[in-house]
Motif scaffolding. Structure first.
Motif, PDB file in Angstrom:
ATOM      1  N   ARG A   7       0.876  -1.176   0.000  1.00  0.00           N
ATOM      2  CA  ARG A   7       0.000   0.000   0.000  1.00  0.00           C
ATOM      3  C   ARG A   7       0.906   1.217   0.000  1.00  0.00           C
ATOM      4  O   ARG A   7       1.804   1.327   0.818  1.00  0.00           O
ATOM      5  N   ASP A   8       0.658   2.105  -0.940  1.00  0.00           N
ATOM      6  CA  ASP A   8       1.430   3.337  -1.047  1.00  0.00           C
ATOM      7  C   ASP A   8       0.442   4.420  -1.458  1.00  0.00           C
ATOM      8  O   ASP A   8      -0.210   4.301  -2.501  1.00  0.00           O
ATOM      9  N   ASN A   9       0.314   5.458  -0.638  1.00  0.00           N
ATOM     10  CA  ASN A   9      -0.647   6.517  -0.937  1.00  0.00           C
ATOM     11  C   ASN A   9      -0.413   7.160  -2.297  1.00  0.00           C
ATOM     12  O   ASN A   9      -1.324   7.747  -2.878  1.00  0.00           O
ATOM     13  N   GLY A  14      -3.537   4.516  -2.544  1.00  0.00           N
ATOM     14  CA  GLY A  14      -3.257   3.729  -1.346  1.00  0.00           C
ATOM     15  C   GLY A  14      -3.934   2.374  -1.322  1.00  0.00           C
ATOM     16  O   GLY A  14      -3.829   1.634  -0.348  1.00  0.00           O
ATOM     17  N   GLU A  15      -4.623   2.042  -2.406  1.00  0.00           N
ATOM     18  CA  GLU A  15      -5.245   0.724  -2.489  1.00  0.00           C
ATOM     19  C   GLU A  15      -4.141  -0.324  -2.631  1.00  0.00           C
ATOM     20  O   GLU A  15      -3.116  -0.064  -3.274  1.00  0.00           O
ATOM     21  N   PRO A  16      -4.295  -1.521  -2.051  1.00  0.00           N
ATOM     22  CA  PRO A  16      -3.260  -2.547  -2.190  1.00  0.00           C
ATOM     23  C   PRO A  16      -3.017  -2.894  -3.658  1.00  0.00           C
ATOM     24  O   PRO A  16      -3.962  -3.130  -4.416  1.00  0.00           O
ATOM     25  N   THR A  24      -4.337  -3.611  -9.005  1.00  0.00           N
ATOM     26  CA  THR A  24      -4.832  -3.677  -7.629  1.00  0.00           C
ATOM     27  C   THR A  24      -5.220  -5.093  -7.229  1.00  0.00           C
ATOM     28  O   THR A  24      -5.651  -5.901  -8.063  1.00  0.00           O
TER      29      THR A  24
END
Length: 82
Positions: A7-9, A14-16, A24
């Motif tokens: 997860r990274d904004n 930020g979705e996995p 995703t």
């Protein structure tokens, strides 16, 4: 998250996603739920490998384990006697 899912904004809000991609987790799980085969998914998302799909399944299984209460298994049952 297994080292394959992050997860990274700054990536997809930020979705996995799978490391190194913008694919995703939700997309892959939805594809599996709709009956897509491993071959279908890998063809549609060439940046993924079979290991990515196993990571998605492990993630879903772990999430379900956390969210679903474990049912108590009765130690005996009573049959109705007529």
């Amino acid at each position: 998250m297994d080292g394959i899912i992050i997860r990274d904004n700054g990536i997809c809000g930020g979705e996995p996603v799978f490391v190194g991609t913008r694919v995703t987790l939700r997309t892959i799980l939805a594809s599996l739920a709709e009956g897509a085969t491993v071959g279908d998914i890998l063809s549609d998302f060439p940046s993924l490998t079979e290991e990515h799909l196993w990571a998605a399944i492990r993630f879903a299984a772990a999430s379900a384990e956390e969210d679903l209460p474990v049912q108590q298994v009765p130690t005996f049952f009573h049959e109705n006697q007529a």
